[in-house]
Design an enzyme around this catalytic site. Structure first.
Site, PDB file in Angstrom:
ATOM      1  N   HIS A 175      36.225 -59.534  42.870  1.00 36.20           N
ATOM      2  CA  HIS A 175      36.852 -60.156  43.528  1.00 36.20           C
ATOM      3  C   HIS A 175      37.717 -58.891  43.793  1.00 36.20           C
ATOM      4  CE1 HIS A 175      40.736 -61.652  44.861  1.00 36.20           C
ATOM      5  NE2 HIS A 175      39.760 -62.756  45.440  1.00 36.20           N
ATOM      6  N   CYS A 176      38.028 -57.980  42.914  1.00 36.56           N
ATOM      7  CA  CYS A 176      39.391 -56.433  43.569  1.00 36.56           C
ATOM      8  C   CYS A 176      37.906 -55.717  43.964  1.00 36.56           C
ATOM      9  CB  CYS A 176      39.044 -56.015  42.078  1.00 36.56           C
ATOM     10  SG  CYS A 176      40.293 -56.975  40.585  1.00 36.56           S
TER      11      CYS A 176
END
Length: 355
Positions: free
Chosen positions: A343-344
């Site tokens: 996600h990052c």
């Protein structure tokens, strides 16, 4: 692209959509911090491993929707060699490879027009000094895709916020209220600004994120909205784990919260966290919450080794929660060793009227 100065996104009818809403494309920034030119914060396993891992994530996403890899022009052939022809390349100068945090937060209105928020990017409270180029990415993308840009002095990284698409924002005090980011604002003022720039009416404040998180505790490692009224949280059941008390406190906050639309308590789905895992004497921040929903699939990090059992439990849980999506697993450990996960390193653009 034009910068909007007169009003806030909320006043202009924009909102931050939920990540499950229709999408136009996803962006990633190519790993470039190789130690040259005095840069710090190197990838501990070396550049080859992390480039291969980023390429795996990019190619997995590109099977389901458009994936745009942002990289310096001099790396065009390298990116093409790693990622193949399905991955599009956008040549821009960058400092690092965490577009979730330095990139724009995209918004949408009822007419399916897009806008974006350019937050003040401080590289996690000035932990890293080289972030000039990364802070310009929202403006560049606004120009390239003809999306208006709202700019604010509030220091926010995209991994520090989640939205249910209906006016509720999920975040952590340990990040947004940290003096190195927003010392000039009170909690009430930060709440107001989040609501104004994300089109919200409610902010759920968790106390902190996971233990040892280099970001000071981004919410995208801790809890997220699965859909309106439903929150998934990474659960810790081991009292000897430093995340145990953190989870206990955050769970109480989530149980006390109410969905704005229904007025009912949230359905909370607990996904058991991986066992404590060390790398070079430091606890790694491993999280299944750091997944990415794409069109038709969930790109889910797994970690192997001592996490093999919780990996299996997580995969089975995600199959139940997302029965209409493919569950695509990728070893997230190399990314976690650099301080984040799937996600990052990604940022999605909603489907709307844009280029």
């Amino acid at each position: 692209m034009y910068c909007v100065e007169s009003e806030t996104p909320k006043k202009d009818g924009f909102r931050m959509p939920g990540e499950w809403e229709p999408r136009r494309r996803t962006f990633i920034q190519w790993p470039v911090r190789d130690g040259k030119n005095g840069r710090t914060g190197l990838w501990p396993d070396g550049m080859e491993v992390i480039k291969e891992t980023y390429a795996k994530v990019a190619k997995a996403i590109a099977e389901y929707e458009e994936l745009v890899m942002i990289a310096p022009g001099c790396m065009y052939e390298e990116v093409k060699g790693y990622c193949g022809d399905k991955v599009k390349i956008c040549s821009l100068p960058i400092d690092d490879s965490w577009i979730r945090d330095n990139g724009p937060t995209f918004l949408v209105n009822e007419n399916q027009e897009l806008a974006e928020v350019k937050w003040r990017f401080t590289s996690y409270g000035e932990k890293y000094q080289t972030h000039y180029n990364d802070s310009k990415i929202p403006e560049h993308l606004g120009i390239i895709y003809d999306v208006p840009v709202y700019s604010t002095h509030l220091a926010v990284e995209g991994g520090g916020i989640h939205s249910d698409g209906q006016g509720t924002i999920l975040t952590t005090e340990s990040v947004l209220l940290k003096d190195s980011r927003n010392s000039q604002y009170t909690k009430e003022e930060v709440t107001y600004l989040l609501e104004e720039y994300l089109g919200g009416d409610q902010v759920i404040w968790l106390k902190s994120g996971l233990y040892g998180d280099l970001t000071d505790g981004h919410v995208d490692n801790t809890a997220c909205f699965v859909k309106p009224g439903v929150i998934m949280a990474q659960a810790c059941y081991d009292k000897n784990d430093p995340d145990y008390e953190i989870f206990k406190t955050n769970l109480e906050i989530l149980k006390a919260a109410r969905d704005r639309s229904s007025g009912l308590p949230y359905e909370i789905i607990e996904v058991e966290k991986p066992p404590v895992t060390y790398y070079k004497g430091q606890i790694l921040t491993l999280s299944y919450i750091n997944y990415l929903p794409v069109t038709g699939a969930i790109i889910l990090p797994v970690f192997g080794g001592t996490a093999e059992e919780t990996d299996k439990k997580a995969v089975e849980l995600f199959k139940k929660v997302f029965p209409d999506k493919d569950i695509v697993t990728i070893d997230g450990t190399p990314i976690c060793r650099g301080g984040g996960c799937i996600h990052c390193i990604t940022q999605q653009m909603p489907l709307g009227k844009s280029l």
